[in-house]
Design a protein around this motif. Structure first.
Motif, PDB file in Angstrom:
ATOM      1  N   PRO A 185       0.839  -1.197   0.000  1.00 27.10           N
ATOM      2  CA  PRO A 185       0.000   0.000   0.000  1.00 27.10           C
ATOM      3  C   PRO A 185       0.882   1.259   0.000  1.00 27.10           C
ATOM      4  N   ALA A 186       0.490   2.235  -0.791  1.00 30.70           N
ATOM      5  CA  ALA A 186       1.276   3.466  -0.913  1.00 30.70           C
ATOM      6  C   ALA A 186       0.348   4.661  -0.968  1.00 30.70           C
ATOM      7  N   ARG A 187       0.884   5.835  -0.654  1.00 31.32           N
ATOM      8  CA  ARG A 187       0.143   7.088  -0.770  1.00 31.32           C
ATOM      9  C   ARG A 187       0.791   7.950  -1.846  1.00 31.32           C
ATOM     10  N   TYR A 188      -0.056   8.518  -2.698  1.00 29.57           N
ATOM     11  CA  TYR A 188       0.410   9.444  -3.727  1.00 29.57           C
ATOM     12  C   TYR A 188      -0.004  10.842  -3.290  1.00 29.57           C
ATOM     13  N   LEU A 189       0.964  11.674  -2.911  1.00 27.49           N
ATOM     14  CA  LEU A 189       0.713  13.042  -2.477  1.00 27.49           C
ATOM     15  C   LEU A 189       0.989  13.976  -3.646  1.00 27.49           C
ATOM     16  N   HIS A 190       0.023  14.828  -3.969  1.00 33.24           N
ATOM     17  CA  HIS A 190       0.259  15.750  -5.078  1.00 33.24           C
ATOM     18  C   HIS A 190      -0.472  17.060  -4.837  1.00 33.24           C
ATOM     19  N   GLY A 191       0.038  18.104  -5.483  1.00 36.66           N
ATOM     20  CA  GLY A 191      -0.484  19.450  -5.305  1.00 36.66           C
ATOM     21  C   GLY A 191       0.506  20.309  -4.550  1.00 36.66           C
ATOM     22  N   SER A 192       0.298  21.636  -4.619  1.00 37.34           N
ATOM     23  CA  SER A 192       1.192  22.589  -3.939  1.00 37.34           C
ATOM     24  C   SER A 192       2.636  22.391  -4.370  1.00 37.34           C
ATOM     25  N   HIS A 193       2.817  22.128  -5.689  1.00 40.25           N
ATOM     26  CA  HIS A 193       4.147  22.005  -6.290  1.00 40.25           C
ATOM     27  C   HIS A 193       4.945  20.828  -5.734  1.00 40.25           C
ATOM     28  N   LEU A 194       4.259  19.785  -5.272  1.00 44.34           N
ATOM     29  CA  LEU A 194       4.959  18.612  -4.784  1.00 44.34           C
ATOM     30  C   LEU A 194       4.237  17.365  -5.270  1.00 44.34           C
ATOM     31  N   GLU A 195       5.009  16.427  -5.788  1.00 41.21           N
ATOM     32  CA  GLU A 195       4.482  15.128  -6.197  1.00 41.21           C
ATOM     33  C   GLU A 195       5.341  14.074  -5.515  1.00 41.21           C
ATOM     34  N   MET A 196       4.712  13.131  -4.805  1.00 43.09           N
ATOM     35  CA  MET A 196       5.490  12.168  -4.030  1.00 43.09           C
ATOM     36  C   MET A 196       4.733  10.866  -3.855  1.00 43.09           C
ATOM     37  N   LEU A 197       5.475   9.759  -3.924  1.00 38.71           N
ATOM     38  CA  LEU A 197       4.970   8.438  -3.562  1.00 38.71           C
ATOM     39  C   LEU A 197       5.624   8.035  -2.239  1.00 38.71           C
ATOM     40  N   VAL A 198       4.822   7.541  -1.295  1.00 45.37           N
ATOM     41  CA  VAL A 198       5.346   7.129   0.006  1.00 45.37           C
ATOM     42  C   VAL A 198       4.763   5.766   0.359  1.00 45.37           C
ATOM     43  N   TRP A 199       5.614   4.855   0.803  1.00 46.26           N
ATOM     44  CA  TRP A 199       5.131   3.543   1.244  1.00 46.26           C
ATOM     45  C   TRP A 199       6.125   2.942   2.230  1.00 46.26           C
ATOM     46  N   ARG A 200       5.726   1.851   2.849  1.00 41.40           N
ATOM     47  CA  ARG A 200       6.608   1.095   3.734  1.00 41.40           C
ATOM     48  C   ARG A 200       6.791  -0.303   3.169  1.00 41.40           C
ATOM     49  N   ASP A 201       8.032  -0.766   3.224  1.00 44.21           N
ATOM     50  CA  ASP A 201       8.280  -2.119   2.734  1.00 44.21           C
ATOM     51  C   ASP A 201       7.911  -3.141   3.813  1.00 44.21           C
ATOM     52  N   ALA A 202       8.120  -4.409   3.515  1.00 46.68           N
ATOM     53  CA  ALA A 202       7.718  -5.465   4.450  1.00 46.68           C
ATOM     54  C   ALA A 202       8.466  -5.374   5.771  1.00 46.68           C
ATOM     55  N   GLY A 203       9.651  -4.760   5.764  1.00 46.24           N
ATOM     56  CA  GLY A 203      10.419  -4.621   6.988  1.00 46.24           C
ATOM     57  C   GLY A 203      10.084  -3.377   7.783  1.00 46.24           C
ATOM     58  N   GLY A 204       9.157  -2.547   7.289  1.00 40.82           N
ATOM     59  CA  GLY A 204       8.756  -1.345   7.998  1.00 40.82           C
ATOM     60  C   GLY A 204       9.517  -0.092   7.623  1.00 40.82           C
ATOM     61  N   ASN A 205      10.496  -0.179   6.707  1.00 39.26           N
ATOM     62  CA  ASN A 205      11.213   1.006   6.261  1.00 39.26           C
ATOM     63  C   ASN A 205      10.281   1.929   5.484  1.00 39.26           C
ATOM     64  N   GLN A 206      10.326   3.223   5.776  1.00 38.30           N
ATOM     65  CA  GLN A 206       9.526   4.186   5.018  1.00 38.30           C
ATOM     66  C   GLN A 206      10.351   4.687   3.829  1.00 38.30           C
ATOM     67  N   ILE A 207       9.776   4.572   2.637  1.00 39.96           N
ATOM     68  CA  ILE A 207      10.462   4.955   1.407  1.00 39.96           C
ATOM     69  C   ILE A 207       9.626   6.021   0.711  1.00 39.96           C
ATOM     70  N   SER A 208      10.288   7.040   0.204  1.00 37.94           N
ATOM     71  CA  SER A 208       9.576   8.088  -0.529  1.00 37.94           C
ATOM     72  C   SER A 208      10.319   8.417  -1.805  1.00 37.94           C
ATOM     73  N   VAL A 209       9.568   8.728  -2.838  1.00 32.52           N
ATOM     74  CA  VAL A 209      10.116   9.191  -4.115  1.00 32.52           C
ATOM     75  C   VAL A 209       9.442  10.511  -4.419  1.00 32.52           C
ATOM     76  N   GLU A 210      10.210  11.584  -4.455  1.00 32.62           N
ATOM     77  CA  GLU A 210       9.668  12.926  -4.652  1.00 32.62           C
ATOM     78  C   GLU A 210      10.228  13.552  -5.912  1.00 32.62           C
ATOM     79  N   ARG A 211       9.353  14.125  -6.721  1.00 36.57           N
ATOM     80  CA  ARG A 211       9.806  14.813  -7.921  1.00 36.57           C
ATOM     81  C   ARG A 211      10.564  16.075  -7.546  1.00 36.57           C
ATOM     82  N   ARG A 212      11.693  16.317  -8.230  1.00 36.00           N
ATOM     83  CA  ARG A 212      12.468  17.527  -8.034  1.00 36.00           C
ATOM     84  C   ARG A 212      12.483  18.407  -9.276  1.00 36.00           C
TER      85      ARG A 212
END
Length: 349
Positions: free
Chosen positions: A151-178
């Motif tokens: 499961p992941a969240r797609y955050l967008h708007g206010s000049h920010l686009e980002m995907l955020v999720w946690r892997d099976a080990g609980g690590n939080q990973i994010s990919v943000e457009r620059r």
């Protein structure tokens, strides 16, 4: 010279995506005062080209169909502060240009080629289990989606686009457009842009993986560390042979944000004469020319500058640190010309 107060204000603007508010980003933003600005990706007008791509249903950047998830490689032991486990699948065609690590997180700056001839740039960050959830800013929309089968969240708007999720080990990973090299002016197709933007973020997210811990290397290897001095954080960039940028922070115990006791170290491409910066020549250190003096207008910190190979090496002292202490630290270190990247070593024994 940029003051530390100005640099701290810059830090606050990027704190939400920083792996470590105490170390890595603090050092990276201080380093920005001493290095050349990274090239900014400029926007170009595609006009009819983009319209044609939309009309025929062929995305300009990547195919809309998501690739199969790349299995993550589980680290064989806990990551140390001066190690990296975060990486990108080399088969994905995504270039990694800069990376960094600290005790609280690790990050990558990645580049995806596009049909415009300019790269789509994104920031990938990973935080250990227990790190607070990334929250949406006011005015942002949050959509639930999926990344690498999680499961992941797609955050967008206010000049920010980002995907955020946690892997099976609980690590939080994010990919943000620059940087997004597509038009956003009158006549641009916003739905098409949004689709391409999201598809590119997804492409990067599917290529994220963890590997066994590996030591970050730099053109310095320190000798004995005294008075509890320890590794704080580091970022490295040498995506082009003619451009090297290393930023490192060494911290003393019980350092606080309001009374930071750390040594900031910068390695940047280019030869500098310390006397032109108001510094005074001191005896050569390990055979390399050296200068010492006040760090700009800051009355609590000083600068030791060395010319090592094709790069300048700077030590910005911790408040209260004497000239002899910083000279001893650099004299006992192994200094490697920065252009000899293959000879770089882990900075801490």
């Amino acid at each position: 010279m940029t003051t530390l107060d100005e640099l701290r204000r810059t830090l606050e603007e990027r704190a939400t995506t920083a792996p470590d508010g105490h170390g890595l980003v603090q050092a990276a933003q201080v380093g920005a005062a001493r290095v050349r600005h990274r090239r900014r990706v400029t926007r170009v007008i595609l006009g009819a080209g983009l319209a044609l791509a939309v009309a025929v249903g062929t995305p300009v950047v990547v195919q809309q169909r998501r690739a199969a998830p790349t299995p993550a490689i589980v680290p064989d032991r806990a990551r140390l502060a001066d190690e990296m486990t975060l990486n990108i699948d080399p088969a994905a065609g995504i270039r990694v240009g800069q990376w960094g690590t600290s005790a609280s997180g690790q990050w990558l700056e990645v580049f995806v080629p596009t049909s415009t001839g300019r790269d789509y740039q994104a920031h990938v960050a990973a935080y250990p289990p227990g790190h607070p959830e990334r929250k949406a800013y006011p005015g942002q929309t949050v959509e639930m989606t999926e990344s690498q089968g999680r499961p992941a969240r797609y955050l967008h708007g206010s000049h920010l686009e980002m995907l955020v999720w946690r892997d099976a080990g609980g690590n939080q990973i994010s990919v943000e457009r620059r940087a997004f090299p597509f038009p956003d002016g009158p006549g641009a197709s916003s739905p098409a842009q949004d689709s391409l933007d999201r598809a590119t973020l997804q492409k990067i997210a599917e290529a994220v993986r963890f590997e066994a811990p590996r030591k970050i290397r730099m053109p310095i290897r320190f000798g004995p560390l005294r008075d509890g001095l320890r590794f704080g954080s580091m970022s490295v960039q040498h995506d082009e042979p003619q451009r090297v940028q290393v930023v490192m922070a060494m911290e003393y115990p019980n350092t606080r944000s309001d009374n930071r006791r750390q040594i900031d170290i910068f390695v940047t491409t280019g030869r500098r004469n310390g006397e032109e910066s108001g510094l005074t020549a001191v005896p050569d250190i390990n055979g390399y020319r050296a200068w010492y003096g006040p760090y700009g207008d800051n009355k609590r910190r000083n600068l030791l500058l060395l010319q090592v190979g094709q790069c300048s090496l700077e030590f910005i002292t911790s408040p209260g640190m004497t000239r002899q202490q910083i000279i001893d630290l650099s004299t006992e270190a192994k200094l490697i010309p920065c252009e000899q990247v293959d000879a770089w070593e882990p900075p801490i024994s």
